[in-house]
Design a protein around this motif. Structure first.
Motif, PDB file in Angstrom:
ATOM      1  N   TYR A  39       0.856  -1.205   0.000  1.00 21.13           N
ATOM      2  CA  TYR A  39       0.000   0.000   0.000  1.00 21.13           C
ATOM      3  C   TYR A  39       0.880   1.240   0.000  1.00 21.13           C
ATOM      4  O   TYR A  39       1.781   1.380   0.843  1.00 21.13           O
ATOM      5  CB  TYR A  39      -0.895  -0.038   1.243  1.00 21.13           C
ATOM      6  N   ALA A  40       0.643   2.145  -0.931  1.00 16.85           N
ATOM      7  CA  ALA A  40       1.527   3.305  -1.100  1.00 16.85           C
ATOM      8  C   ALA A  40       1.192   4.457  -0.158  1.00 16.85           C
ATOM      9  O   ALA A  40       1.987   5.392   0.007  1.00 16.85           O
ATOM     10  CB  ALA A  40       1.467   3.777  -2.545  1.00 16.85           C
ATOM     11  N   GLY A  41       0.006   4.383   0.486  1.00 15.21           N
ATOM     12  CA  GLY A  41      -0.375   5.480   1.378  1.00 15.21           C
ATOM     13  C   GLY A  41       0.267   5.334   2.759  1.00 15.21           C
ATOM     14  O   GLY A  41       1.084   4.450   3.004  1.00 15.21           O
ATOM     15  N   HIS A  42      -0.089   6.245   3.650  1.00 11.00           N
ATOM     16  CA  HIS A  42       0.447   6.215   5.010  1.00 11.00           C
ATOM     17  C   HIS A  42      -0.402   5.311   5.888  1.00 11.00           C
ATOM     18  O   HIS A  42      -1.616   5.474   5.950  1.00 11.00           O
ATOM     19  CB  HIS A  42       0.435   7.612   5.621  1.00 11.00           C
ATOM     20  N   ILE A  43       0.267   4.376   6.587  1.00 10.88           N
ATOM     21  CA  ILE A  43      -0.438   3.569   7.587  1.00 10.88           C
ATOM     22  C   ILE A  43      -0.073   4.141   8.950  1.00 10.88           C
ATOM     23  O   ILE A  43       1.104   4.241   9.294  1.00 10.88           O
ATOM     24  CB  ILE A  43      -0.009   2.089   7.514  1.00 10.88           C
ATOM     25  N   LEU A  44      -1.088   4.524   9.719  1.00  8.53           N
ATOM     26  CA  LEU A  44      -0.858   5.215  10.987  1.00  8.53           C
ATOM     27  C   LEU A  44      -1.470   4.421  12.142  1.00  8.53           C
ATOM     28  O   LEU A  44      -2.637   4.611  12.497  1.00  8.53           O
ATOM     29  CB  LEU A  44      -1.492   6.614  10.932  1.00  8.53           C
ATOM     30  N   PRO A  45      -0.692   3.508  12.756  1.00 10.33           N
ATOM     31  CA  PRO A  45      -1.216   2.718  13.875  1.00 10.33           C
ATOM     32  C   PRO A  45      -1.454   3.600  15.108  1.00 10.33           C
ATOM     33  O   PRO A  45      -0.646   4.490  15.386  1.00 10.33           O
ATOM     34  CB  PRO A  45      -0.095   1.714  14.158  1.00 10.33           C
ATOM     35  N   VAL A  46      -2.561   3.340  15.783  1.00  9.09           N
ATOM     36  CA  VAL A  46      -2.837   4.050  17.041  1.00  9.09           C
ATOM     37  C   VAL A  46      -3.044   3.007  18.145  1.00  9.09           C
ATOM     38  O   VAL A  46      -3.891   2.111  18.011  1.00  9.09           O
ATOM     39  CB  VAL A  46      -4.105   4.937  16.920  1.00  9.09           C
ATOM     40  N   ASN A  47      -2.210   3.101  19.197  1.00  2.25           N
ATOM     41  CA  ASN A  47      -2.310   2.188  20.334  1.00  2.25           C
ATOM     42  C   ASN A  47      -1.503   2.793  21.470  1.00  2.25           C
ATOM     43  O   ASN A  47      -0.293   2.978  21.341  1.00  2.25           O
ATOM     44  CB  ASN A  47      -1.741   0.805  19.939  1.00  2.25           C
ATOM     45  N   PRO A  48      -2.174   3.147  22.590  1.00  2.00           N
ATOM     46  CA  PRO A  48      -1.464   3.853  23.675  1.00  2.00           C
ATOM     47  C   PRO A  48      -0.366   3.012  24.306  1.00  2.00           C
ATOM     48  O   PRO A  48       0.521   3.549  24.977  1.00  2.00           O
ATOM     49  CB  PRO A  48      -2.585   4.153  24.675  1.00  2.00           C
ATOM     50  N   LYS A  49      -0.398   1.684  24.081  1.00  2.00           N
ATOM     51  CA  LYS A  49       0.548   0.818  24.790  1.00  2.00           C
ATOM     52  C   LYS A  49       1.814   0.523  24.015  1.00  2.00           C
ATOM     53  O   LYS A  49       2.672  -0.224  24.487  1.00  2.00           O
ATOM     54  CB  LYS A  49      -0.133  -0.514  25.136  1.00  2.00           C
ATOM     55  N   ARG A  50       1.911   1.011  22.758  1.00  2.00           N
ATOM     56  CA  ARG A  50       3.066   0.601  21.953  1.00  2.00           C
ATOM     57  C   ARG A  50       3.730   1.795  21.265  1.00  2.00           C
ATOM     58  O   ARG A  50       3.084   2.785  20.953  1.00  2.00           O
ATOM     59  CB  ARG A  50       2.633  -0.397  20.869  1.00  2.00           C
ATOM     60  N   ASP A  51       5.022   1.634  20.984  1.00  2.00           N
ATOM     61  CA  ASP A  51       5.744   2.656  20.234  1.00  2.00           C
ATOM     62  C   ASP A  51       5.762   2.335  18.741  1.00  2.00           C
ATOM     63  O   ASP A  51       5.754   3.223  17.889  1.00  2.00           O
ATOM     64  CB  ASP A  51       7.205   2.764  20.721  1.00  2.00           C
TER      65      ASP A  51
END
Lengths: 706, 706
Positions: free
Chosen positions: B41-53
């Motif tokens: 996938y050429a777009g931006h993947i933006l993971p959100v999770n308060p417990k991980r960097d």
């Protein structure tokens, strides 16, 4: 029995002579030898060719005479003109079975047809049976016998198995064989009958029904050349519990053929064939793929006694789609018992445990749910088959082991039930389920259709009522065509009731008759020369008193005279006018293949516009007649739709059965019978033929007169 | 238009936030990220999770607030109770599109339904569109966007192509995607709509119809949640020439639902949906496999203008089987012109060159025959499609080159026609034909069905008459339920004729009316409270003179009183008794999905027993009404079957169209109209409603009265 032995030599020979043997493996005389060598045929291959010493490494013989043994079978791959001398030589040698690849016989016109008849005569003289001519031949997978030049072998050999194929068309038969192979299904034999000069598809079916290697019989037919043999073969297959799946082609010709009588025009060959073959247990199909779907399902030899389906699904949507299809084809999906539903709901609160049983995508996390729902369907639901919609989930390598481990004990615990998956995935993954005894289909609706056929077969085997076929006693037919009164009298002897009526030859006699019956009455001309009486005004209804009877008598006679001065008029029929019943139609017509066929429908529009009729070969008993009556689309009308009193269906069934017995006993001179209308009175009040036309073959009358 | 832009961000986002992102690639929050990484996938993947960097090697953000950009789309994989605050945060951030994997909303009952409604309100406040909740998500193959946690990806990724799928059911949609992939078909997008809180299948279809990557639209629907949007989407697809193939499930519920009025009981939702969707060009299917067969054929984007088929075959038998199927589905197979037949017969004396064109097994030795017969079918036969039955012959490696070489120029010479093979063989061999632009099917009957659908689409695009839809003008309905005379008067204003009649309130007025009309007359009670007048003896027919009129007047009033003392009786209707016509039935019922639907059938048994009716959504013009009338199975009766005078079909069509316009204008208070019978007089003599019942919603009346 002798005949069948001969066929055995043809299909499972221990030695085969190849007349016109060729070194070239692409030629008709070379292909079978190459195929047998490659397949490791254990019998003797005996090439015959005057020009060679060896063929494909085998010693070759100059002539049939020179053969070192009597071959069980011969393959004949010589030009048409050399066939007779070849048959003669084989016959003298003592060979009893020949497969004739050679073309140029009946399929090329009259001269070829004559030559073909002569071949059969010649072969008969030697007690030899013939397959073909113009046949693609036979193969018998188990023994590696390839008496065929089919190029279907270029793309691979069949796998051994229990599906047998008999086909009139060579290419279509080979297509079925290749289709089975490409799907990984195993075949026992392929028998293609070509011109059917001697051996027909019927005999091929009989052989498969009686031999051990075949459990499922697939057949393709165009013309049916030997109906009694076919029906006998089908009955053997049924008795042995072997399903017969048939494609009978040529349906689009229906309706195009001219038909002699009114009733005949309603039937058409394809409808008759469908009716007769179904009655003998055949599953009639339209397409090769559905045939292979059912053959696949049947090849596992599990035929549950209950015609019912449970669906377990990981997708609510797919469950509905499959249920829609089950309803469409008439496969019952009873709901789960309440107690079982409660138990499943406890295991999975948001499950829909009625049927389809939706175990939701949760089954992906916990495959024991799949097992639980399937087990409950088999145990509490009691379904003949359970279809699990697992789609790509079952195809994932990670899941395969888990699913197999969970389901294998279930498979073992319910050996008499079908477990099927609808699954997508790599063929080698799906094959693992198949190996474990679970049927695998890609499409939920194809799965439903195949299961329906196999479940019907099982239920038919378990519960199929075999009704006694009544015996037809010879009927004496009059010399000439009977008029209506004579026809009714003839039928009355067979127990078929008409309304009270009398044939009269004077107006006063008509009045006396009418007063005896009570008014109103009906009056009609009596003349074997006038078939469509009402069209010419020679039928009068609602005649209410003596004065009207006299007037009607004169009007009818004048109308008949006006129509045709030379029509033979035997009198006028006076009949009590019945009312309050439902108008039906019963008839007989002589089918060129199956002999006398009975037809039943509701009167007028239902038959003429909607073609809503049912058909059966004669004779049959009242139970069959009853089924036949209730199988028309508009049967609800007889049952009492729209708040009306139900009709006397028992009386109708008796009448129809008696008509069928009469027709069977009447012999070949009977062309058709038309009882139209038959009035079905309210339940308990009988059924009466209000008109009757019997058509006899005039030709035969003339001959009898000699 | 703004809405569609938002959807664009949802289906083809340049950046996507994953709320509840997981390192575990088997979890809902992990699967989409893994899939997108793998698909590039050429777009931006933006993971959100308060417990991980980091998540799966990507930088992870603690909250939506912390995101470094406004994501085009968000995937929400958090528990139901956290969804509202997530939506709020995304809204505040400016995100306009969210895919809600989270379950636990409308599908779990009332509380969930309320929560779901609140979500939509919340999202609307931020101008945000929602897919789901309880959705399996979306994929967009071309850009490698996998906003889905479907485990169908475990067995492989879709191939790029022009087939788009919209499905309410996630698992079933993914099944369709996997089926396409396993068959080697290319997909553009899969959109699964789940609970359809906001975005429906209708909007997904609209998006595919309007975007460039999709040429064939496949859809699976259970409930239709937004009929006007669906019909509009279908009309866009039709205008763009994109076929829409639909499985609408839930057919087996047909008939089980209670229906308010008599006419309603004849229709049932599935029948209405079929009728309306077909009218808007949808191909309605029952099984996924047939859908993929047609999608495959349509994906080549060749839509010939002629709905006709030529069959070229190496097996006479297969030619007949395929022709039988063509006749069954209504695909015409016109015969070849005489001159062309003669030419083919010259090239191959024993050929059968009519159609099917049998070029016999001789074509194996001489593939130029195959070319010659196919070319002749395209050129002289002019068929929209030519299907060549080649079975295993085409699968043999030896033949492939020769066949391709022979057929490729033909493919180029007739770019607007379909050439299809029925062939068996290894997939890689068959793919070569497909690559050359030749459609390949395994089964001749499946081929015929798929070609039929594509040819119908082509003919519809080329010749499809688009009839002007008449405009519905508002109709003023009375406050209370009208009695028969009032109903007829109301309909008369809309141009719907009844027999000459008059409402009277005295026996003497009845006599005057009867004498004005001429005898015989019919008399009936007038009361909005008595719907089934004849059942209680309040209808009298065949009234022949003044004395009988007086008697009937009294009898009818007594019968009404005996039936219900408190029934409001407004008088007695005297009408001229018409005869000599054919009884029909017309009606309107309000479908919960599509609004007012018109129904037409012949009277009595045809409708009640045979369910022989046709349906259309209102309003429509007389041309459509005519089609509708002639599409019932028993239309032959109106056309003049059995030697009767044809009925005035023009007058029926006018009446039915006017009824539909009236119904469309009448608004939501109209529950049903029942014109039963309508008497269709012989051609040129009109059609008359002999009875009329209009049912209005009483609830609404009460509300209006407030």
């Amino acid at each position: 029995m002798t005949d069948l032995l001969h066929i055995d030599g043809l299909i499972a020979p221990r030695s085969v002579a190849v007349i016109g043997a060729s070194e070239d493996v692409t030629r008709i005389g070379g292909r079978p030898i190459a195929a047998m060598l490659r397949a490791g045929y254990a019998g003797h291959i005996l090439p015959v060719n005057p020009k060679r010493d060896t063929v494909q490494g085998l010693p070759c013989f100059a002539s049939v005479d020179d053969l070192p043994m009597i071959p069980d079978a011969a393959l004949i791959a010589v030009p048409a003109k050399l066939v007779p001398e070849t048959i003669e030589a084989l016959g003298q040698k003592g060979c009893k079975a020949a497969t004739l690849f050679s073309a140029g016989f009946a399929e090329v016109g009259e001269a070829g047809e004559t030559a073909q008849r002569q071949l059969v005569t010649l072969a008969r003289r030697h007690g030899m049976r013939i397959l073909g001519p113009n046949t693609l031949g036979v193969y018998n997978v188990d023994i590696g016998y390839y008496g065929t030049f089919s190029s279907s072998l270029d793309t691979g050999y069949p796998r051994p198995g229990n599906i047998g194929i008999a086909s009139q068309s060579g290419a279509f038969g080979a297509h079925l064989g290749a289709l089975a192979r490409d799907r990984g299904l195993g075949c026992s034999v392929l028998i293609t009958t070509g011109n059917e000069a001697d051996i027909t598809v019927a005999e091929a079916i009989r052989w498969m029904a009686e031999s051990d290697g075949t459990d499922v019989i697939c057949t393709y037919m165009e013309a049916i050349n030997d109906a009694p043999a076919l029906l006998a073969a089908l009955d053997v297959a049924r008795a042995k519990g072997k399903p017969v799946l048939a494609i009978k082609s040529g349906r689009s010709a229906v309706g195009a053929r001219a038909a002699a009588s009114h009733t005949a025009s309603l039937t058409g060959d394809a409808m008759v064939a469908d009716a007769v073959l179904s009655e003998h247990g055949v599953v009639i199909l339209r397409d090769p793929e559905t045939m292979m779907d059912i053959a696949y399902a049947a090849s596992k030899m599990i035929f549950p006694t209950r015609h019912s389906l449970g669906i377990v699904t990981v997708s609510g949507g797919a469950g509905i789609v499959a249920s829609d299809e089950a309803e469409r084809v008439g496969l019952p999906m009873p709901a789960m018992p309440d107690k079982a539903q409660a138990a499943l709901r406890q295991a999975l609160p948001y499950a829909s445990p009625v049927n389809p049983l939706d175990c939701t995508a949760q089954a992906l996390n916990d495959p024991s749910l799949l097992e639980l729902f399937t087990r409950s369907g088999l145990e509490e639901g009691g379904y003949g088959a359970v279809l699990c919609f697992l789609t790509y989930v079952a195809g994932s390598k990670a899941m395969t082991e888990v699913i197999l481990e969970t389901m294998a004990p279930l498979r073992a615990a319910y050996p008499d039930r079908i477990i099927a998956f609808c699954a997508l995935g790599a063929p080698e993954v799906l094959a693992r389920y198949d190996d474990a005894g679970i049927l695998v289909f890609n499409d939920p609706c194809r799965a439903v259709r195949a299961l329906d056929a196999v479940l019907r077969h099982g239920a038919d085997q378990a519960h199929g009522a075999t009704f006694l076929q009544p015996e037809a006693r010879p009927v004496t037919l009059p010399q000439g065509t009977p008029d209506e009164a004579q026809a009714k009298a003839l039928l009355a002897k067979a127990g078929i009731a008409a309304a009270p009526e009398l044939a009269v030859t004077s107006a006063e006699a008509a009045v006396l008759a009418a007063e005896a019956f009570g008014y109103p009455v009906v009056m009609k001309i009596l003349s074997p020369d006038i078939l469509h009486k009402s069209d010419i005004g020679a039928v009068k209804l609602n005649i209410a008193n003596a004065c009207a009877v006299r007037e009607a008598y004169d009007t009818i006679l004048s109308a008949a005279q006006a129509h045709a001065l030379d029509a033979a008029v035997t009198g006028v029929l006076v009949a009590k006018q019945l009312s309050g019943g439902i108008e039906c139609l019963m008839g007989i017509h002589r089918d060129p293949t199956f002999g006398p066929v009975a037809v039943f429908g509701l009167g007028g529009i239902f038959v003429e516009v909607l073609n809503d009729v049912s058909l059966r070969a004669c004779p049959f008993g009242p139970e069959v007649a009853r089924e036949m009556i209730l199988s028309i689309r508009s049967a609800a009308i007889l049952r009492g739709a729209r708040g009306q009193t139900p009709a006397d269906i028992d009386a109708l069934a008796q009448m129809l059965s008696r008509l069928s017995v009469f027709a069977a006993g009447a012999g070949e001179r009977l062309v058709s019978i038309d009882l139209n209308p038959v009035l079905a009175m309210p339940k308990g009040q009988g059924a009466f033929a209000l008109d009757a036309v019997i058509e006899l073959d005039r030709q035969e009358v003339a001959e009898h007169a000699h």
